[in-house]
Structure formats: structure tokens, C-alpha cells
Write a protein that holds these residues in place. Structure first.
Motif, PDB file in Angstrom:
ATOM      1  N   GLY A 243       8.424   8.900   2.593  1.00 15.97           N
ATOM      2  CA  GLY A 243       8.562   7.468   2.887  1.00 15.97           C
ATOM      3  C   GLY A 243       7.223   6.834   3.218  1.00 15.97           C
ATOM      4  O   GLY A 243       6.867   5.767   2.693  1.00 15.97           O
ATOM      5  N   LEU A 244       6.438   7.495   4.086  1.00 14.43           N
ATOM      6  CA  LEU A 244       5.124   6.949   4.454  1.00 14.43           C
ATOM      7  C   LEU A 244       4.205   6.924   3.231  1.00 14.43           C
ATOM      8  O   LEU A 244       3.476   5.938   3.005  1.00 14.43           O
ATOM      9  CB  LEU A 244       4.506   7.804   5.572  1.00 14.43           C
ATOM     10  N   ALA A 245       4.237   7.989   2.421  1.00 19.07           N
ATOM     11  CA  ALA A 245       3.429   8.010   1.194  1.00 19.07           C
ATOM     12  C   ALA A 245       3.811   6.832   0.295  1.00 19.07           C
ATOM     13  O   ALA A 245       2.952   6.213  -0.351  1.00 19.07           O
ATOM     14  CB  ALA A 245       3.634   9.333   0.452  1.00 19.07           C
ATOM     15  N   LEU A 304      -0.915  13.050   2.860  1.00 16.04           N
ATOM     16  CA  LEU A 304      -2.328  13.055   3.276  1.00 16.04           C
ATOM     17  C   LEU A 304      -3.202  12.396   2.209  1.00 16.04           C
ATOM     18  O   LEU A 304      -4.045  11.541   2.493  1.00 16.04           O
ATOM     19  CB  LEU A 304      -2.800  14.490   3.519  1.00 16.04           C
ATOM     20  N   ARG A 305      -2.984  12.778   0.931  1.00 19.88           N
ATOM     21  CA  ARG A 305      -3.846  12.270  -0.143  1.00 19.88           C
ATOM     22  C   ARG A 305      -3.586  10.786  -0.426  1.00 19.88           C
ATOM     23  O   ARG A 305      -4.509   9.998  -0.623  1.00 19.88           O
ATOM     24  CB  ARG A 305      -3.641  13.098  -1.417  1.00 19.88           C
ATOM     25  N   THR A 307      -2.299   8.394   1.542  1.00 17.98           N
ATOM     26  CA  THR A 307      -2.748   7.468   2.591  1.00 17.98           C
ATOM     27  C   THR A 307      -4.271   7.355   2.567  1.00 17.98           C
ATOM     28  O   THR A 307      -4.813   6.265   2.769  1.00 17.98           O
ATOM     29  CB  THR A 307      -2.248   7.923   3.979  1.00 17.98           C
ATOM     30  N   GLN A 308      -4.949   8.462   2.282  1.00 18.90           N
ATOM     31  CA  GLN A 308      -6.418   8.398   2.228  1.00 18.90           C
ATOM     32  C   GLN A 308      -6.888   7.615   1.002  1.00 18.90           C
ATOM     33  O   GLN A 308      -7.902   6.905   1.062  1.00 18.90           O
ATOM     34  CB  GLN A 308      -7.007   9.812   2.254  1.00 18.90           C
ATOM     35  N   ALA A 309      -6.126   7.724  -0.085  1.00 19.20           N
ATOM     36  CA  ALA A 309      -6.478   6.920  -1.267  1.00 19.20           C
ATOM     37  C   ALA A 309      -6.332   5.429  -0.959  1.00 19.20           C
ATOM     38  O   ALA A 309      -7.172   4.613  -1.380  1.00 19.20           O
ATOM     39  CB  ALA A 309      -5.568   7.313  -2.438  1.00 19.20           C
ATOM     40  N   ALA A 310      -5.285   5.076  -0.212  1.00 16.14           N
ATOM     41  CA  ALA A 310      -5.117   3.662   0.153  1.00 16.14           C
ATOM     42  C   ALA A 310      -6.280   3.199   1.026  1.00 16.14           C
ATOM     43  O   ALA A 310      -6.806   2.090   0.863  1.00 16.14           O
ATOM     44  CB  ALA A 310      -3.770   3.470   0.878  1.00 16.14           C
TER      45      ALA A 310
END
Ligand SMILES: Cc1cc2nc3c(=O)[nH]c(=O)nc-3n(C[C@H](O)[C@H](O)[C@H](O)COP(=O)(O)OP(=O)(O)OC[C@H]3O[C@@H](n4cnc5c(N)ncnc54)[C@H](O)[C@@H]3O)c2cc1C
Length: 357
Positions: A243-245, A304-305, A307-310
Motif C-alpha cells: 500500500g505504501l509503495a 524501500l526502492r 519510496t526512494q525513487a519518489a
């Protein structure tokens, strides 16, 4: 708030928009999300997890997953608190204590009271120490508890805590512990890297006498295996990560629409997110799409990936406190430590170390 009686109800999207507007303020304040939880209670969210006999809507596992995917994209902290609350409700509803069912479930279904869980010391927390951190002694009346549970979400707000404890002979019990019993205390919770508003901290018990009428399960060698709920070892943690992704990916796609350099990364993340969502819903529907552990490892990696991409797309602006991408990056770290079984931790560690084939 209108009642959310199905995961497709427009009222769920309205509730999610309302929660999302308040997520940054909640993160900054560290306050308990009383208004958010009240709104979820009014919208009937707490009834998703209970059967009709106990005042619930009796949603299927797949419907609960669909509901959680939307809620966690809107406000991870509120949604996480709801998982701990519903974990307590499900164990009370499925437990052996008629007193707990009769006295606690009506107010829990309506949202008029709050319950939580202190059980991770039976599975993933403080397992390496020489003796159990929450100990129980059997008495003619019931049990006497001594010790602590290190991580209890919203302990200071709870009227009851579903708590695990270990007897001298190694067998375990689960109790619906009334939080106002003499000897029960919840010290102020620590400030966390993220989700501080969940007010997660220790629950301490000093010679707490608990009547046998509050016994939910056990004594048993492995009470968590026999008192299984939707959440344990299951799909809930992966659902919230996915959901967060999804929130981060939607934000990235919004940027990619006006910045072509982001388009291929956003498209690749969308393929991965669609695939993992399909596998998640298949598992929730009882199909053996993959193991729950491999899904969790993939969900951790994706959250992890993505959110960091955003954050990369948001650049320095995303690094300013209050920007959603910075918050999502911190929130994603939670999945590295929340209810993370050893094989999942090992898989994520290998990926971080570049050891996967
Ligand atoms: C925000 C948050 C909310 C949570 N909410 C809840 C909740 O509501 N209810 C609930 O039941 N649980 C909850 N948990 C607990 C969670 O599911 C995990 O159980 C917890 O994160 C495990 O971390 P721990 O520090 O207790 O692990 P531990 O294994 O106890 O590790 C603690 C420390 O011990 C040392 N250590 C660990 N293993 C070894 C070893 N083998 N040998 C030597 N030293 C070792 C390390 O230094 C480590 O930092 C929550 C956790 C968090 C972070």
C-alpha cells in the motif's frame, strides 16, 4: 463519515482522502491520531475484521487486503494502529474467554474502546535473552504476570491488551489483560524514526494478578500457532508495505507525466507493483501464488526502492520536512523491523549486501 461496507465503496476513497490530508501533520506532531481513529470507527472500519455475530461486516481476507491497501497508502500510521487493534479484536473473538467477548467486543466493534497486542516477545522480539521477558505463574485464581513486552502500540490508550506470557515450564498463554489492573503500566513511548504517533512502547507488569476468565489461549507449547489470526505470519505486513509503495508510485507517475526522464522507471515500478498486488490478492483468496515469506521479502524490497525513487524524483524539495516522499522513505524503513521473520530478514539482508543471484 459514510459507512464503508465494501472495499469498492466510494466512502472508502473519501475516508482515505481525508486521512491523507492529515498524514503530514500527524507525522510532525507525534500526537495519537484520535480523530483519524474516530473517523475510521464512524466509517465502520473496525467492523471489517469481525463476523456478524460480533457486530462486524465479516469481510473476506481478500476484501480486508483491498481495504488495507487503500488505507495504508493514505496514512500508514493510522492503518498500522488499526492492524494492532484488529489483531487484538480477532484474538478476543476467536479466544476461549466468554467474558472478554461479552465485555470487550461490542465497544471495540463500534470504536468506543481501544485494544492492542503485546505478543512479539513470543516470536520476533527478545528471543535471544536467557529467560522470557514476560513471565506468568499459575495460581488458583488465574495467573500472576511479571516482566514486560517491549513493543505495544498505543499501550497508554488501551483499555485492554492481548498479551503473551511464558509459564515456568515453558508453555505459553495469551490473556486479554485489563489495562487498569494494579501493577500494569505503560511508560511514555520513545520518539521513533517514523510512526511516532503510534505511541509504541513498553508495557510493564509487576506482580499483576489476572483472573482466569481473561485467558484467551493456552497454556500451550506455541500459543501463537494455535491462536492464529489473520495478521500473524500472514499477509498484513506485506499488504501495508505494498500500500505504501503504491502511494509513492502514484506520486512518481504524476511526476513522470510531465518529466519524460522518469517515465521508464515509473513504468517498471508499475509492472512490479501490479504483479505483487496480484500475488497478494491471490494468496488472500487462498491460492498458492507464492509463499507468504517470499511475498514479504519482495514487498519489503519494493517499498524501500519505490519510496526512494519518489524521493529522488522530488530531489531536495523532498528532503524538506513535511514533504510526503521524505516521510514515505522513513516509513518504508519500518518494514525492515516490523514482525520480520528470520528468512525474510535474511533475504532482505542478502539483497542489501548484493548477495542475491
Ligand atoms: C514501531 C513498532 C511498532 C510495533 N508494534 C508492536 C505491537 O503493537 N505489538 C507487538 O507485539 N509488537 C510490536 N512491534 C514489535 C515488532 O514486531 C518486532 O518484534 C520488533 O521490532 C523486534 O525488534 P526488537 O528490538 O525487539 O528485537 P530483538 O531481537 O529483541 O533485538 C534487540 C537488540 O538485541 C540484540 N540482539 C538481537 N538478536 C541477538 C542475538 N541473537 N544475539 C545477541 N544480541 C542480539 C541487538 O542488539 C538488537 O538491537 C513493534 C515494533 C515497532 C518498531
Amino acid at each position: 463519515m459514510q459507512p464503508v461496507e465494501t472495499p469498492d465503496a466510494p466512502a472508502l476513497d473519501e475516508l482515505c482522502a481525508w486521512l491523507a490530508e492529515r498524514a503530514a501533520g500527524l507525522d510532525a506532531s507525534g500526537h495519537w491520531p484520535a480523530d483519524q481513529l474516530a473517523a475510521c470507527g464512524q466509517a465502520g472500519v473496525f467492523r471489517w475484521f469481525l463476523d456478524r455475530q460480533h457486530g462486524g461486516y465479516d469481510w473476506s481476507d481478500a476484501d480486508v487486503v483491498r481495504g488495507y491497501l487503500k488505507l495504508s497508502a493514505a496514512c500508514l500510521t493510522t492503518t498500522f494502529i488499526i492492524t494492532q487493534r484488529s489483531g487484538a479484536c480477532e484474538r478476543i473473538a476467536g479466544g476461549a474467554s466468554q467474558t472478554a467477548k461479552d465485555q470487550l467486543l461490542p465497544d471495540l466493534a463500534s470504536g468506543d474502546s481501544f485494544a492492542t497486542v503485546g505478543i512479539s516477545h513470543l516470536t520476533t522480539s527478545r528471543r535471544h535473552l536467557g529467560q522470557p521477558v514476560m513471565r506468568a505463574r499459575e495460581t488458583p485464581r488465574g495467573f500472576v504476570l511479571d516482566g514486560y513486552s517491549a513493543w505495544v502500540t498505543g499501550a497508554m490508550h488501551a483499555q485492554s491488551v492481548v498479551v503473551g506470557a511464558t509459564l515456568e515450564d515453558g508453555r505459553q498463554i495469551l490473556l486479554a489483560l485489563p489495562a487498569d489492573l494494579a501493577g500494569v503500566s505503560a511508560p511514555p513511548p520513545p520518539r521513533l524514526v517514523a510512526l511516532s504517533s503510534s505511541h509504541t512502547g513498553p508495557l510493564e507488569c509487576a506482580a499483576v494478578e489476572v483472573d482466569r476468565e481473561w485467558l484467551l489461549a493456552g497454556p500451550d507449547e506455541n500459543v501463537m500457532a494455535t491462536a492464529r489470526s489473520r495478521g500473524t505470519g500472514g499477509l498484513q505486513t506485506s499488504t501495508l508495505a505494498i500500500g505504501l509503495a503504491g502511494a509513492a508510485l502514484q506520486w512518481l507517475e504524476g511526476q513522470a507525466a510531465i518529466r519524460p526522464d522518469l517515465a521508464s522507471a515509473a513504468a517498471q515500478f508499475r509492472v512490479e507493483h501490479d504483479q505483487i498486488s496480484t500475488d497478494l490478492l491471490a494468496l488472500a483468496a487462498g491460492q498458492a501464488a507464492c509463499s507468504t515469506e517470499s511475498l514479504r521479502a519482495r514487498a519489503n524490497s519494493l517499498v524501500l526502492r519505490s519510496t526512494q525513487a519518489a524521493l529522488m524524483a522530488a530531489k531536495g524539495a523532498g528532503f524538506v520536512e513535511g514533504h510526503p516522499t521524505g516521510r514515505w522513505v522513513r516509513e518504508a524503513l519500518f518494514f525492515l523491523v516490523w514482525s520480520c521473520p528470520q528468512p525474510v530478514a535474511a533475504a532482505n539482508l542478502c539483497e542489501l549486501a548484493g548477495l542475491q543471484d
